[in-house]
Design a protein around this motif. Sequence first.
Motif, short mmCIF file in Angstrom:
data_model
loop_
_atom_site.label_atom_id
_atom_site.label_comp_id
_atom_site.label_asym_id
_atom_site.label_seq_id
_atom_site.Cartn_x
_atom_site.Cartn_y
_atom_site.Cartn_z
N LEU A 45 42.47 -10.43 40.92
CA LEU A 45 41.57 -10.99 39.91
C LEU A 45 40.68 -12.07 40.52
O LEU A 45 39.48 -12.12 40.25
N PHE A 46 41.28 -12.92 41.34
CA PHE A 46 40.51 -13.99 41.99
C PHE A 46 39.45 -13.42 42.90
O PHE A 46 38.28 -13.85 42.89
N ALA A 47 39.83 -12.41 43.71
CA ALA A 47 38.87 -11.79 44.63
C ALA A 47 37.76 -11.09 43.87
O ALA A 47 36.58 -11.17 44.26
N GLU A 48 38.09 -10.43 42.76
CA GLU A 48 37.08 -9.73 41.96
C GLU A 48 36.06 -10.71 41.39
O GLU A 48 34.85 -10.47 41.42
N LYS A 49 36.54 -11.84 40.88
CA LYS A 49 35.63 -12.84 40.31
C LYS A 49 34.76 -13.46 41.40
O LYS A 49 33.56 -13.70 41.19
N ALA A 50 35.34 -13.72 42.57
CA ALA A 50 34.57 -14.30 43.67
C ALA A 50 33.49 -13.33 44.16
O ALA A 50 32.35 -13.73 44.42
N VAL A 51 33.84 -12.06 44.29
CA VAL A 51 32.86 -11.06 44.74
C VAL A 51 31.75 -10.88 43.72
O VAL A 51 30.56 -10.79 44.07
N MET A 52 32.09 -10.86 42.42
CA MET A 52 31.07 -10.74 41.39
C MET A 52 30.13 -11.93 41.39
O MET A 52 28.92 -11.80 41.23
N GLY A 53 30.69 -13.12 41.58
CA GLY A 53 29.84 -14.31 41.68
C GLY A 53 28.91 -14.24 42.87
O GLY A 53 27.73 -14.62 42.78
N LEU A 54 29.42 -13.71 43.98
CA LEU A 54 28.59 -13.55 45.17
C LEU A 54 27.47 -12.55 44.93
O LEU A 54 26.32 -12.76 45.35
#
Length: 244
Positions: A45-54
């Motif tokens: 979940l953390f990685a998905e949110k970080a990638v989407m923000g990027l």
Amino acid sequence: QSMEKTMDKKMAAELLKSGCVHVKDLYSRKKTDFYHSLPMKRSELFAEKAVMGLIYYLVPYIVIEFLTVCVGAARGLFSLELMGMAVKMLCLHLLVYLMIYFSVVLVLCITGNMLMGILTLGGMYLYGIALEFVLAACGLTFLDTFIDKRYGIMAFLLKDASPAAFAFSLADAYSAGHAAKYLVALVILIVVLAVLSWIAYEKRPSEAAGRSMVYRWVAVLVKFMVVIPTGLASFIRRQMEGQN
């Protein structure tokens, strides 16, 4: 130059907004329970949110930069040197984005409500400047040989102790052509903030939404960092009033 400052302010606002949007659900117990009930690990979940923000940051940036290059080429201003500068600025802005993004995410992961999140975020970005001001006032009040010049720890607190101040110092160093040490420090800072954000998100209890601080030891640390300088500043003010 005024346009560049305006763009920098807009970019900073978008960076803060991006960090808040992607983890603000942590402040809602219902949304937190929903996301934590999904068949996904918290790290995913953390990685998905970080990638989407990027992605939300990079796609508009690249599109605008491409259109800018096209306009320049149409006016006969295209060159490989300009393309190289555009790529360098893209990388530099990307690093600054990651620093600000993970600093916001870290604050939101260790706080439990919006008010405390805003106060903690403001403290992260203004604490160094405020502490430098208190130390300078202390020196001017109690030390006869104190020289009011910014160097050493005082210069660090004023120019490098917060993500925003560090970004401005990096911009000045980049303009002067000696930004290598700042870039190395920036990469290290990004890694540290990213790891701390991931740990805080991974270990955050689902029932922490609504609390002022999620972790008790962080609350003690913040209290220590706030109470002592505030008490010292109050004492200095009283001393100055007594002298007057």
